[in-house]
Scaffold this motif. Sequence first.
Motif, PDB file in Angstrom:
ATOM      1  N   VAL A  79       0.816  -1.260   0.135  1.00  0.00           N
ATOM      2  CA  VAL A  79      -0.116   0.030  -0.157  1.00  0.00           C
ATOM      3  C   VAL A  79       0.842   1.352   0.028  1.00  0.00           C
ATOM      4  N   ALA A  80       2.128   1.321   0.739  1.00  0.00           N
ATOM      5  CA  ALA A  80       2.647   2.529   0.827  1.00  0.00           C
ATOM      6  C   ALA A  80       3.442   2.766  -0.640  1.00  0.00           C
ATOM      7  N   LEU A  81       3.943   1.814  -0.924  1.00  0.00           N
ATOM      8  CA  LEU A  81       4.730   1.690  -2.386  1.00  0.00           C
ATOM      9  C   LEU A  81       3.636   2.280  -3.496  1.00  0.00           C
ATOM     10  N   LEU A  82       2.621   1.709  -3.529  1.00  0.00           N
ATOM     11  CA  LEU A  82       1.368   2.331  -4.530  1.00  0.00           C
ATOM     12  C   LEU A  82       1.173   3.655  -4.171  1.00  0.00           C
ATOM     13  N   LYS A  83       0.796   4.244  -2.912  1.00  0.00           N
ATOM     14  CA  LYS A  83       0.685   5.369  -2.678  1.00  0.00           C
ATOM     15  C   LYS A  83       1.712   6.462  -2.999  1.00  0.00           C
ATOM     16  N   MET A  92       4.445   2.386 -12.446  1.00  0.00           N
ATOM     17  CA  MET A  92       4.236   1.491 -11.392  1.00  0.00           C
ATOM     18  C   MET A  92       4.014   0.112 -12.027  1.00  0.00           C
ATOM     19  N   ASN A  93       4.845  -0.866 -11.732  1.00  0.00           N
ATOM     20  CA  ASN A  93       4.988  -2.259 -12.055  1.00  0.00           C
ATOM     21  C   ASN A  93       4.575  -3.137 -10.989  1.00  0.00           C
ATOM     22  N   ILE A  97       7.093  -4.281  -7.683  1.00  0.00           N
ATOM     23  CA  ILE A  97       6.546  -3.897  -6.347  1.00  0.00           C
ATOM     24  C   ILE A  97       6.793  -5.436  -5.591  1.00  0.00           C
ATOM     25  N   SER A  98       6.154  -6.354  -6.334  1.00  0.00           N
ATOM     26  CA  SER A  98       6.317  -7.674  -5.470  1.00  0.00           C
ATOM     27  C   SER A  98       7.568  -8.175  -5.203  1.00  0.00           C
ATOM     28  N   GLU A 104      12.580  -7.294   0.640  1.00  0.00           N
ATOM     29  CA  GLU A 104      12.741  -6.738   1.868  1.00  0.00           C
ATOM     30  C   GLU A 104      12.480  -7.485   3.049  1.00  0.00           C
ATOM     31  N   PHE A 105      11.559  -8.606   2.670  1.00  0.00           N
ATOM     32  CA  PHE A 105      11.104  -9.367   3.933  1.00  0.00           C
ATOM     33  C   PHE A 105      11.725 -10.868   3.748  1.00  0.00           C
TER      34      PHE A 105
END
Length: 277
Positions: A79-83, A92-93, A97-98, A104-105
């Motif tokens: 959500v943060a990356l999309l915003k 935005m791809n 993002i995934s 990161e995780f």
Amino acid sequence: MLDELARYDNSGGMTPDFDAVYEENGILRGELAALYEEMEHIERVTIPTTQTVYLIKVGALRVELLRAKTEIMKSRRRVALLKEALEKGTDMNGLDISRQIDEEFWETDSNTRYETYQINAAKLRFSSLAQSEDAEEIRSVYRIISRKMNPDINTDISPDAISFWPSARAAYLQNDLFELKALLLMANDYPESYDLPSDMGSVYRKRDELKGKIASASKKLENVRQHPIFGWKAMLENEEALAAEQAKLRSEIEAAHMQRVALQDMASSLEMEYVRK
């Protein structure tokens, strides 16, 4: 010379004091053997069995909750990356993002996979840790052998007796009741008085030595019983406490799933908003 004579009364028999103290030493050897066996049993059976049962009945739910919370953090990050992309007007791809979120995780996901592996391993070894019907008899026979043949209890035993002890240890660790019984018959061939003190001073020193070892072993056993595993064991043996803990974890898991769904819906809305722009 006086100590030597003090062992005997006027009729040539041993004095009551000597007999009483020597008999007491036999009792003390039995107490010490029981303490040693109890510590071994805790390490060999109680701790691994309790850990395994806890992992299956409680740990699995904790891992499921951990996985659900991780998915919440991932959804929040999405959500943060999309915003951020919408606010900055950047391309935005979804795959990018995934991929970023997975990177990161990565460590968190690795930990969760390891915890899951631990749960599965616990399920596989559970049957092998089940208590044998002969468990109590094994412990009893081992304590009897230990009382006579354990060199930590009987410091004056002969080299032949010392060489006997590893076989008894191995049979105990392998839960081999048949072998332990055979070894007990052999142990009975060693006289109870093979380390008979030669004077009253020796028998008293032996008593003091045994009492010192018992005090030390008792303190060590008390410390062992402070292990967190005994808190788990108490909960597992209390059906109400176990059910309450499981219900609490399941409730948290359900709440986490609902929160994750809400975040996923929010992410989908942001993606749709990006498409409309």
